[in-house]
Write an enzyme that holds these catalytic residues in place. Sequence first.
Site, PDB file in Angstrom:
ATOM      1  CG  ASP A  44      -0.401  -0.121   2.522  1.00 63.35           C
ATOM      2  OD1 ASP A  44      -0.247   0.938   3.186  1.00 63.35           O
ATOM      3  OD2 ASP A  44      -0.086  -1.245   2.957  1.00 63.35           O
ATOM      4  CD  GLU A  83      -3.537   4.723  10.800  1.00 63.14           C
ATOM      5  OE1 GLU A  83      -2.436   4.596  11.356  1.00 63.14           O
ATOM      6  OE2 GLU A  83      -3.811   4.269   9.663  1.00 63.14           O
TER       7      GLU A  83
END
Length: 192
Positions: free
Chosen positions: A11, A100
């Site tokens: 990613d 997050e």
Amino acid sequence: MRRQRRIEGIDVSHWEGDIDFREVKRAGIRFVYIKGREGTSYIDPDFERNYREARKARLKIGFYHYVTARTVEEGREEARHFADVIRAKKYNGCPVMDFEVFGNLTKERINAKSLAFLNELAEETGKRVAIYSDANNATNTFDVRLSIYPLWIADYRVSRPDMRNHWNSWAGWQYTDSGRVDGISGTVDRDY
């Protein structure tokens, strides 16, 4: 739990710099998740180039959005903006919510915002959507309501991710944030 087929992936965002996706593919990588947006106004500066070059290299592609919402309505708004950025793109993976950093939000507010984002994103894209979370937050922050969405779990330096949470299995596993791959000059997140 059934054994899952592991396909090598990465990613990426602008942090990886100028990526040679043809070299990445020659190194055995088969899919790439590309950062699309963050919040409601920021588009990753390398988003278009990463998408274009990953497609040229014939990699499987997915997109993720880094959530900064502090209210349920902001969560919905971020989902709409993310959907707008990826709407005309061709991709294989579920669009993913990466939430997050929570500040002083309560667990209930975190989960309410997450649900608002995910529900809106699914409606806007017409696709199945997924959640990215580290193992700790998958266990201690996100609640059972989110387990209807596939989980892309981050858990490093282990032989398998810690699944003592509300999900029966993982759809993706980010197993290191310091991987090396030909075609990328520095380190990169590696995934199955």
